[in-house]
Design a protein around this motif. Structure first.
Motif, PDB file in Angstrom:
ATOM      1  N   LEU A  26     -26.523  39.784 -43.311  1.00 22.37           N
ATOM      2  CA  LEU A  26     -25.778  40.117 -42.875  1.00 22.37           C
ATOM      3  C   LEU A  26     -24.449  41.511 -44.299  1.00 22.37           C
ATOM      4  O   LEU A  26     -23.884  42.321 -43.425  1.00 22.37           O
ATOM      5  CB  LEU A  26     -24.851  38.834 -44.807  1.00 22.37           C
ATOM      6  CG  LEU A  26     -25.086  37.772 -43.520  1.00 22.37           C
ATOM      7  CD1 LEU A  26     -24.171  36.709 -45.121  1.00 22.37           C
ATOM      8  CD2 LEU A  26     -24.650  37.280 -42.669  1.00 22.37           C
ATOM      9  N   LEU A  65     -19.907  25.987 -42.265  1.00 16.81           N
ATOM     10  CA  LEU A  65     -19.425  26.806 -42.858  1.00 16.81           C
ATOM     11  C   LEU A  65     -17.828  25.841 -42.880  1.00 16.81           C
ATOM     12  O   LEU A  65     -16.375  26.251 -42.496  1.00 16.81           O
ATOM     13  CB  LEU A  65     -19.106  27.180 -40.714  1.00 16.81           C
ATOM     14  CG  LEU A  65     -19.860  28.497 -40.312  1.00 16.81           C
ATOM     15  CD1 LEU A  65     -20.090  28.787 -39.119  1.00 16.81           C
ATOM     16  CD2 LEU A  65     -19.117  30.330 -41.053  1.00 16.81           C
ATOM     17  N   ILE A  98     -21.754  30.637 -44.118  1.00 17.41           N
ATOM     18  CA  ILE A  98     -22.013  30.754 -42.636  1.00 17.41           C
ATOM     19  C   ILE A  98     -22.281  29.717 -42.130  1.00 17.41           C
ATOM     20  O   ILE A  98     -22.686  29.072 -42.886  1.00 17.41           O
ATOM     21  CB  ILE A  98     -24.065  31.695 -42.803  1.00 17.41           C
ATOM     22  CG1 ILE A  98     -25.170  31.025 -43.574  1.00 17.41           C
ATOM     23  CG2 ILE A  98     -23.448  33.142 -43.772  1.00 17.41           C
ATOM     24  CD1 ILE A  98     -26.399  31.841 -43.722  1.00 17.41           C
ATOM     25  N   SER A 149     -19.402  34.660 -39.855  1.00 16.23           N
ATOM     26  CA  SER A 149     -19.257  34.355 -41.503  1.00 16.23           C
ATOM     27  C   SER A 149     -17.594  34.483 -42.362  1.00 16.23           C
ATOM     28  O   SER A 149     -16.551  34.704 -41.591  1.00 16.23           O
ATOM     29  CB  SER A 149     -19.508  35.092 -42.128  1.00 16.23           C
ATOM     30  OG  SER A 149     -19.804  36.548 -41.460  1.00 16.23           O
TER      31      SER A 149
END
Length: 346
Positions: A58, A147, A180, A192
């Motif tokens: 990330l 998510l 995520i 994300s």
């Protein structure tokens, strides 16, 4: 399973797990490793050993807007007596970052931890100390493996000490909860996003007060004398007691877990016969005991009229759950989420 958490909210009978064959090792006792599961049609990663690799990806793929411009300069970096997951660098500036894996979520919320973590509390204190020595404001990155949540909070029901430290270090430590998603093959999805932290809700609700559930297991059927209520013909199995303490909640739960004490409440008589007791605090500034009892009553029958309800109009605050532990019942966890993960109030 490389996950130190409790995971009561996910590991139900017939839950579909994803396992992989583990490398051969002289010290390993099993051939397989559980890396994840499917929950309500969503793939959830359980392998916390992969969380740092996810965090590095990330960072390096610039998927955390708050950390754009920072490069990974080191991993597992020791500073004094502490070790942090990453050291980031921006020119001559340095930034320490600690990573935590979050798999506790429901009802729109993500929470950490799902079990008491003294180590996690200490990490927050150590990061705050670095800031006070003049370093750039350190970061704790919570990687939320879903998510679906919209906001993030420390789990003040489970770990009050961690949650109070979380709130106390806010001026010195930047908290970044990043949600995520995972594909069915446990490859990372492209999406994300940063979750909101309702700080005012946390400050109001983070107290030693609220309602609670006691799960009690009676190993065999027996007749019990319940104070002035009289005799209760109790069957073997699980019972759920609903109570509250709008001050001294932790002390109340500790008392309920002890056998040696002067009997005062109806539940003291049942607790004396129980082989197992599981306390579940629901911290809140609101009085929810009777509402909570009504919600439990929609799932389970009342075990004894007026039990624990001497000072209210409820039919009773004790419910019979039978031979199946409530924590093995998904519907019971949905009830817990309703009260432990409510919509944050402004």
């Amino acid at each position: 399973m490389p996950n130190p958490g409790r995971m009561d909210e996910m590991l139900f009978p017939d839950t579909e797990l994803t396992v992989i064959q583990a490398p051969t090792s002289a010290t390993r006792r099993t051939q397989w490793t559980c890396v994840g599961l499917e929950r309500d049609g969503e793939s959830i990663l359980l392998d916390t050993h992969r969380t740092n690799a996810v965090a590095r990806h990330l960072l390096e793929s610039r998927r955390i807007p708050s950390l754009l411009g920072w490069d990974v300069a080191g991993a597992e970096v020791t500073v004094g007596h502490s070790r942090f997951d990453f050291l980031l660098q921006q020119g001559r500036r340095r930034l320490w970052l600690e990573v935590k894996s979050c798999t506790l979520f429901g009802n729109g919320s993500a929470m950490f931890p799902d079990a008491v973590t003294e180590r996690g509390r200490r990490h927050l204190q150590e990061l705050a100390h670095l800031r006070q020595t003049g370093a750039a404001r350190p970061v704790v990155l919570f990687v939320v493996h879903s998510l679906r949540p919209n906001w993030f909070l420390p789990d003040y029901h489970t770990d009050l000490a961690f949650s109070r430290t979380f709130l106390a270090v806010r001026p010195h430590v930047r908290v970044l909860p990043v949600a995520i998603g995972w594909n069915p093959d446990f490859s990372l999805r492209d999406e994300s996003r940063l979750l909101r932290i309702p700080w005012s809700h946390l400050q109001r609700e983070i107290g030693d007060r609220g309602a609670y559930l006691l799960l009690l297991r009676l190993p065999e059927a027996r007749a019990l004398e319940i104070g002035r209520l009289g005799e209760m013909q109790a069957q073997a199995g699980w019972y759920i007691y609903v109570g509250s303490a709008m001050a001294g909640l932790d002390a109340r739960l500790q008392r309920h877990q002890r056998r040696r004490k002067r009997f005062h409440w109806h539940v003291d008589y049942l607790r004396d016969a129980a082989a197992e007791v599981v306390p579940l605090p629901i911290r809140s500034s609101l009085r929810q005991e009777c509402d909570l009892a009504a919600a439990v009553g929609r799932l389970y029958p009342t075990a004894m009229p007026r039990f624990g309800a001497s000072d209210c109009s409820c039919p009773g605050h004790l419910f019979a759950a039978g031979s199946t532990a409530p924590l093995d019942n998904p519907a019971f966890h949905l009830l817990l989420q309703q009260y432990r993960m409510p919509q944050p109030r402004r």
